[in-house]
Design an enzyme around this catalytic site. Structure first.
Site, PDB file in Angstrom:
ATOM      1  CE  LYS A  36      -2.101  -0.971   3.884  1.00 17.31           C
ATOM      2  NZ  LYS A  36      -1.476  -2.226   4.329  1.00 17.31           N
TER       3      LYS A  36
ATOM      4  NE  ARG B   2      -3.755  -1.304  10.268  1.00 17.34           N
ATOM      5  CZ  ARG B   2      -2.745  -0.817   9.540  1.00 17.34           C
ATOM      6  NH1 ARG B   2      -2.875   0.283   8.859  1.00 17.34           N
ATOM      7  NH2 ARG B   2      -1.617  -1.476   9.479  1.00 17.34           N
TER       8      ARG B   2
ATOM      9  NE  ARG C 270       8.572  -2.833   5.556  1.00 16.34           N
ATOM     10  CZ  ARG C 270       7.297  -2.443   5.608  1.00 16.34           C
ATOM     11  NH1 ARG C 270       6.616  -2.221   4.509  1.00 16.34           N
ATOM     12  NH2 ARG C 270       6.710  -2.284   6.773  1.00 16.34           N
TER      13      ARG C 270
ATOM     14  NE  ARG D 254       7.313  -0.366  10.089  1.00 12.96           N
ATOM     15  CZ  ARG D 254       6.235  -0.236   9.320  1.00 12.96           C
ATOM     16  NH1 ARG D 254       6.309   0.463   8.210  1.00 12.96           N
ATOM     17  NH2 ARG D 254       5.097  -0.789   9.645  1.00 12.96           N
TER      18      ARG D 254
ATOM     19  NE  ARG E  46       3.042  -4.729  10.837  1.00  8.36           N
ATOM     20  CZ  ARG E  46       4.080  -4.578  10.010  1.00  8.36           C
ATOM     21  NH1 ARG E  46       5.263  -5.073  10.339  1.00  8.36           N
ATOM     22  NH2 ARG E  46       3.952  -3.930   8.893  1.00  8.36           N
TER      23      ARG E  46
HETATM   24  P1  ADP Z   1       1.415  -2.015   7.978  1.00 17.00           P
HETATM   25  O1  ADP Z   1       0.179  -1.717   7.177  1.00 17.00           O
HETATM   26  O2  ADP Z   1       2.521  -2.532   7.126  1.00 17.00           O
HETATM   27  O3  ADP Z   1       1.163  -2.819   9.221  1.00 17.00           O
HETATM   28  P2  ADP Z   1       1.485   0.716   8.880  1.00 17.00           P
HETATM   29  O4  ADP Z   1       2.648   1.621   8.776  1.00 17.00           O
HETATM   30  O5  ADP Z   1       0.266   1.035   8.075  1.00 17.00           O
HETATM   31  O6  ADP Z   1       2.058  -0.706   8.520  1.00 17.00           O
HETATM   32  O7  ADP Z   1       1.012   0.588  10.408  1.00 17.00           O
HETATM   33  C1  ADP Z   1       1.910   0.342  11.445  1.00 17.00           C
HETATM   34  C2  ADP Z   1       1.159   0.284  12.787  1.00 17.00           C
HETATM   35  O8  ADP Z   1       0.501   1.540  13.034  1.00 17.00           O
HETATM   36  C3  ADP Z   1       0.038  -0.737  12.873  1.00 17.00           C
HETATM   37  O9  ADP Z   1       0.513  -2.031  13.209  1.00 17.00           O
HETATM   38  C4  ADP Z   1      -0.836  -0.131  13.980  1.00 17.00           C
HETATM   39  O10 ADP Z   1      -0.270  -0.323  15.253  1.00 17.00           O
HETATM   40  C5  ADP Z   1      -0.754   1.343  13.690  1.00 17.00           C
HETATM   41  N1  ADP Z   1      -1.835   1.807  12.774  1.00 17.00           N
HETATM   42  C6  ADP Z   1      -1.668   2.316  11.522  1.00 17.00           C
HETATM   43  N2  ADP Z   1      -2.862   2.644  10.977  1.00 17.00           N
HETATM   44  C7  ADP Z   1      -3.802   2.331  11.907  1.00 17.00           C
HETATM   45  C8  ADP Z   1      -5.237   2.410  11.944  1.00 17.00           C
HETATM   46  N3  ADP Z   1      -5.938   2.885  10.901  1.00 17.00           N
HETATM   47  N4  ADP Z   1      -5.870   1.994  13.061  1.00 17.00           N
HETATM   48  C9  ADP Z   1      -5.189   1.514  14.120  1.00 17.00           C
HETATM   49  N5  ADP Z   1      -3.856   1.399  14.150  1.00 17.00           N
HETATM   50  C10 ADP Z   1      -3.154   1.797  13.067  1.00 17.00           C
END
Ligand code: ADP
Length: 228
Positions: A16, A91, A129, A162, A173
């Site tokens: 994404k 999400r 990564r 990361r 996750r």
């Molecule tokens: P990925 O999609 O690869 O897990 P992101 O950078 O989008 O990585 O998200 C990293 C972390 O940030 C998630 O595991 C969560 O803890 C938090 N996060 C991001 N977006 C949201 C969301 N919309 N709602 C709740 N937590 C979020």
């Protein structure tokens, strides 16, 4: 033509963020990544950052109220005027509801692109990564093709893994995705938003971005108003 809102949907590691960065340039609209916004707050050490840090480290979701507020403020920023890409939001079903209300109030119907990627591919991608801790650039390091010196091309900083890309956290996750996020796709489709499922692996990121651009262009050329 109405303001464009593109929801990029998919599991962690489905690409994404990579797609959002390519499409931001080609479509000339803002990239709104809740993950990036939250990481910035953690790095700055402000109260919100301190509150969410441990949840993020464990691979759990941050409370809906927190992310909803961040997104609500962000889409009012001047760079979102011509449109925006949502990367990592909504999400949860609750986040999808808030987004639906926000967009309805603005007369925007979002388009949804779901990037489908096999979980084995995702685990391999995330474990290879690397992150530049200075500028946030992401690199892919495979066992065969190691990043030349594992330093950032932009600022020379040594790349790191990361924190939430460690295998045990990746599994947490993916579990959060299965339980809380995957059902959101059905909600978005039920709300009547145009949605496409796209294979997110097996082709270059540029080739996938071109497919998304074509989907959007064709949809808009077909008269989105007529279908509204
Ligand atoms: P990925 O999609 O690869 O897990 P992101 O950078 O989008 O990585 O998200 C990293 C972390 O940030 C998630 O595991 C969560 O803890 C938090 N996060 C991001 N977006 C949201 C969301 N919309 N709602 C709740 N937590 C979020």
């Amino acid at each position: 033509m109405s303001r464009l809102c593109l929801i990029l949907f998919g599991a962690p590691g489905s690409g994404k963020g990579t797609q959002a960065k390519l499409l931001r340039q080609s479509l000339g609209i803002a990239h709104i990544s809740t993950g990036d916004m939250l990481r910035e707050r953690v790095a700055s050490g402000d109260p919100l950052g301190l509150e969410v840090e441990s949840l993020m480290k464990a691979g759990s979701l941050v409370p809906d109220e927190t992310v909803n507020r961040l997104v609500e403020e962000r889409i009012e920023q001047p760079d979102s005027v011509s449109g925006f890409i949502l990367d990592g939001f909504p999400r949860t079903v609750h986040q999808a509801k808030l987004l639906g209300e926000l967009l309805a109030a603005k007369g925007i119907r979002p388009l949804v692109v779901h990037l489908k990627v096999d979980y084995n591919v995702i685990i391999a991608r995330l474990s290879g990564r690397r992150l530049c801790p200075t500028c946030g650039a992401l690199y892919s390091v495979t066992p065969n093709v190691r990043a030349a010196s594992e330093v950032c091309d932009y600022d020379g900083t040594k790349l790191v893994v990361r924190e939430d890309d460690r295998e045990d956290v990746v599994r947490a996750r993916l579990l959060a995705y299965e339980k809380q996020t995957a059902p959101v796709l059905a909600c978005l489709k039920e709300a009547g938003y145009p949605a496409w499922d796209l294979e997110g692996a097996g082709e270059s990121p540029h080739a996938i971005a071109r497919k998304i651009e074509t989907l959007i262009r064709d949809y808009r050329a077909g008269g989105e108003e007529a279908r509204a």
